[in-house]
Design an enzyme around this catalytic site. Structure first.
Site, PDB file in Angstrom:
ATOM      1  N   HIS A 132       0.866  -1.180   0.000  1.00 55.02           N
ATOM      2  CA  HIS A 132       0.000   0.000   0.000  1.00 55.02           C
ATOM      3  C   HIS A 132       0.905   1.233   0.000  1.00 55.02           C
ATOM      4  O   HIS A 132       2.020   1.185   0.539  1.00 55.02           O
ATOM      5  CB  HIS A 132      -0.819  -0.055   1.295  1.00 55.02           C
TER       6      HIS A 132
ATOM      7  N   ASP B  98       2.937  -4.891   8.201  1.00 54.28           N
ATOM      8  CA  ASP B  98       1.735  -4.085   7.999  1.00 54.28           C
ATOM      9  C   ASP B  98       0.548  -5.040   8.083  1.00 54.28           C
ATOM     10  O   ASP B  98       0.255  -5.764   7.136  1.00 54.28           O
ATOM     11  CB  ASP B  98       1.805  -3.398   6.629  1.00 54.28           C
TER      12      ASP B  98
ATOM     13  N   GLN C 174      -4.590  -5.252   6.858  1.00 57.35           N
ATOM     14  CA  GLN C 174      -5.602  -6.115   6.241  1.00 57.35           C
ATOM     15  C   GLN C 174      -5.699  -7.484   6.891  1.00 57.35           C
ATOM     16  O   GLN C 174      -6.579  -8.255   6.557  1.00 57.35           O
ATOM     17  CB  GLN C 174      -5.313  -6.291   4.744  1.00 57.35           C
TER      18      GLN C 174
ATOM     19  N   LYS D 127     -10.404  -0.902  10.571  1.00 57.08           N
ATOM     20  CA  LYS D 127     -10.487  -2.080   9.707  1.00 57.08           C
ATOM     21  C   LYS D 127     -10.753  -3.350  10.517  1.00 57.08           C
ATOM     22  O   LYS D 127     -10.737  -4.448   9.987  1.00 57.08           O
ATOM     23  CB  LYS D 127      -9.195  -2.236   8.912  1.00 57.08           C
TER      24      LYS D 127
ATOM     25  N   CYS E 264      -4.752   2.466  -3.704  1.00 54.03           N
ATOM     26  CA  CYS E 264      -3.485   2.957  -3.112  1.00 54.03           C
ATOM     27  C   CYS E 264      -2.328   2.000  -3.350  1.00 54.03           C
ATOM     28  O   CYS E 264      -1.443   1.867  -2.504  1.00 54.03           O
ATOM     29  CB  CYS E 264      -3.624   3.231  -1.621  1.00 54.03           C
TER      30      CYS E 264
HETATM   31  C1  LIG Z   1      -2.282  -2.920   3.557  1.00 47.46           C
HETATM   32  C2  LIG Z   1      -2.630  -1.561   4.085  1.00 47.46           C
HETATM   33  N1  LIG Z   1      -1.705  -0.840   4.714  1.00 47.46           N
HETATM   34  C3  LIG Z   1      -1.971   0.369   5.212  1.00 47.46           C
HETATM   35  C4  LIG Z   1      -3.210   0.942   5.091  1.00 47.46           C
HETATM   36  C5  LIG Z   1      -3.468   2.294   5.653  1.00 47.46           C
HETATM   37  O1  LIG Z   1      -4.381   2.231   6.687  1.00 47.46           O
HETATM   38  P1  LIG Z   1      -5.005   3.574   7.309  1.00 47.46           P
HETATM   39  O2  LIG Z   1      -5.584   4.330   6.159  1.00 47.46           O
HETATM   40  O3  LIG Z   1      -6.026   3.079   8.263  1.00 47.46           O
HETATM   41  O4  LIG Z   1      -3.900   4.309   7.973  1.00 47.46           O
HETATM   42  C6  LIG Z   1      -4.211   0.229   4.431  1.00 47.46           C
HETATM   43  C7  LIG Z   1      -5.539   0.843   4.228  1.00 47.46           C
HETATM   44  O5  LIG Z   1      -6.207   0.640   3.257  1.00 47.46           O
HETATM   45  C8  LIG Z   1      -3.918  -1.047   3.925  1.00 47.46           C
HETATM   46  O6  LIG Z   1      -4.849  -1.759   3.280  1.00 47.46           O
END
Ligand SMILES: Cc1ncc(COP(=O)(O)O)c(C=O)c1O
Lengths: 144, 417
Positions: free
Chosen positions: B133, B210, B213, B236, B374
């Site tokens: 992401h 990370d 998800q 999430k 993203c």
């Molecule tokens: C794999 C991953 N990392 C990071 C993020 C960023 O999360 P947040 O927008 O809650 O900070 C997301 C959000 O879609 C994600 O799917």
């Protein structure tokens, strides 16, 4: 037909449709019937809206009238373009610049469109009006 | 789908009750019952979470860690209890290894700043993957490129699986941190995290996971994984927005400098110098999102009452149903067909724009996401601009999947007509 006569015609046409499906089918159909732009015109300088779907515009003035061509990579957006072009293209430049496009509200299009789409169509209308009034293209985009 | 299979599933018995606990789910969109399949973007919130937030504001709203008065003590207790719940949820050794922040993005930015400041110099490498992401790409560029730290991405194969041979060969002495996603938000790929962590640790390289998800779909035990750092977002995992967690092993947190200064994070301040507070407060400057932290504690409780293993088993079944049904659509190309798959299914329909598909699904009450999610570098690898993504949560049903598939077929036929 003037800009407002064309808008009124669209309003009548859409008011006869029963549901979203019919409206969408009609919009998609209009998009399909709108001739594609020459690839040469699909360039960044002609981008009037960039979101997930993009809109390119090219216009030429002849005898005080603005002839507009536009295209999109998405069918629904292209159909919306077709509606706008039906109303505006070939109309006197001064009238385009001063026009108020009430048909969008009247046919409840905005309610159906996702915000990005509805912003896209509004950005396109603004862009065409700026083209008519100032002769320059202003690009808009969404956050995605 | 064999109906007997559904009935046998343990969560299914409670599904009606579970759905009744999520008020948002019970509404019509454009005249059709909402089918919410955008859970990878954010999940809906159960009443227990909504009530926990409301109760905080109605009964004991107060700033924490500061007051001797009753309300402040009560708020502080609830906030700290949340931290303990989260520590237990991921089996952290200590509650002070849980740093509250705004979310995954915030956590990775903090790491990019702190880790960079303490450990990285010109020529060092942070190793990520091709499916990250933007939140796990851009912070490293912002903070790392100032001092010449390089960002390398491990490639993936056409199914969306990480190329482990490439990973092995890219893990050289220049790599100072592996920062990688557990589950891809676009592809649904589940990365072989245990193996990745073992391989990195063999070379004394720490790993940042990370888990944005992964956290809602699978049980995570940070001690068993032996992961050094992990980030995730409350919103999430059925919790509120504005709150997330950085988990870090204590030793790292002790060594790294704070990324923000202010109230709460200090021990003693003079105009000449400041000494920092103990963990976790050193990394929690200013008034935090108290209500959201408490709400996240309620979300963790909620997940606990159902059980992460039950959720994982049920969702595995749902994902299988979704993927199989999608494969049956002729014009459809799945983007991401990794064997180990969770949460999300991404696809494109040949000849049709993702946003047209998304819009026609919306007309039928079906919420999906379209676009690049993203992950623009990943889209480039697949040579597409974006996908349509349907992503699942514990409250989705087999019926919803069937309705989604027929809605999708409907959308395609409208566009073709
Ligand atoms: C794999 C991953 N990392 C990071 C993020 C960023 O999360 P947040 O927008 O809650 O900070 C997301 C959000 O879609 C994600 O799917």
């Amino acid at each position: 037909m003037t800009i407002n006569q064309r808008q009124d015609e669209l309003i009548v046409r859409f008011s006869k449709m029963e549901n979203w499906l019919e409206k969408y089918k009609c919009i998609i159909q209009m998009g399909k019937e709108l001739p594609a732009m020459d690839a040469g015109y699909r360039k960044d300088a002609n981008l009037i809206w960039s979101c997930q779907a993009m809109v390119w515009v090219h216009s030429e003035e002849k005898d005080g009238r603005l002839f507009i061509r536009a295209d999109s990579d998405a069918f629904i957006t292209k159909g919306l373009i077709a509606l706008v072009l039906y109303v505006l293209s070939g109309q006197p430049v001064t009238e385009i610049a001063a026009s108020s496009l009430y048909f969008i509200d009247e046919i409840n299009l905005k309610e159906h469109l996702t915000p990005n789409k509805s912003n896209g169509i509004l950005a396109m209308i603004n862009g065409i009006q700026t083209l008519a009034s100032e002769g320059r293209l202003v690009a808009a985009s969404c956050t995605i | 789908m064999n109906p007997n299979e559904i009935v046998c599933n343990s969560i299914y018995k409670d599904l009606f009750k579970i759905r009744s606990e999520f008020p948002v789910l019970h509404q019509k969109i454009n005249g059709a019952p909402l089918i919410y399949l955008d859970n990878a973007a954010t999940t809906q919130k159960p009443l227990s979470v909504i009530n926990a937030i409301a109760e905080y504001y109605q009964c004991y709203n107060s700033n924490i860690h500061r007051g001797v008065h009753h309300l402040s003590q009560k708020a502080t207790m609830a906030y700290e209890e949340s931290r303990v719940k989260i520590a237990r949820f991921i089996n952290a050794r200590h509650a002070h290894e849980i740093i509250f922040n705004k979310g995954s993005t915030d956590g990775i930015n903090m790491m990019a700043y702190c880790f960079n400041k303490k450990y990285l110099k010109k020529g060092d490498v942070v190793l990520i993957s091709a499916m990250e992401h933007h939140a796990n790409i851009v912070p490293w560029q912002i903070f790392g490129q100032e001092n010449g730290v390089e960002l390398h991405a491990v490639p993936i194969d056409s199914s969306g699986e990480l190329n482990m041979d490439a990973f092995r060969s890219m893990l050289d002495e220049k790599v100072k941190l592996v920062s990688i996603t557990y589950v891809s938000n676009t592809l649904g790929t589940v990365n072989p995290i245990k193996e990745i962590i073992k391989m990195a640790h063999r070379q004394q390289i720490p790993v940042l996971l990370d888990a944005a998800q992964a956290i809602a779909h699978t049980a995570i035990d940070v001690q068993e994984l032996d992961v050094d750092f992990m980030v995730f977002s409350g919103h999430k995992m059925y919790g509120p927005t504005g709150i997330g967690v950085l988990y870090s092993k204590e030793t790292w947190l002790e060594q790294m400098p704070p990324h923000q200064g202010g109230g709460d994070m200090i021990k003693e301040v003079s105009f000449e110098r400041t000494t920092y507070n103990r963990l976790p407060y050193k990394f929690e400057a200013g008034t935090p999102a108290i209500s959201s932290a408490i709400g996240l504690g309620a979300a963790v409780d909620y997940l606990g009452t159902i059980g992460m293993h039950e959720i994982a088993a049920y969702e595995h079944e749902l994902t299988g149903h979704l993927m199989t049904s999608l494969t049956e659509i002729e014009e459809l190309r799945l983007i991401g067909t990794a064997k180990d798959h969770a949460g999300a299914a991404s696809f494109v329909i040949s000849g049709h724009h993702n946003s047209d598909i998304g819009e026609l699904l919306n007309q039928q009450g079906i919420a999906v996401r379209t676009g690049h999610h993203c992950t623009q570098p990943l889209m480039k690898i697949f040579n597409i601009k974006g996908t349509v993504r349907a992503s699942l949560a514990l409250y989705n049903t087999h019926e919803e999947i069937e309705d989604f598939i027929s809605g999708l077929k409907n959308a395609i036929s409208i566009l073709k007509s």
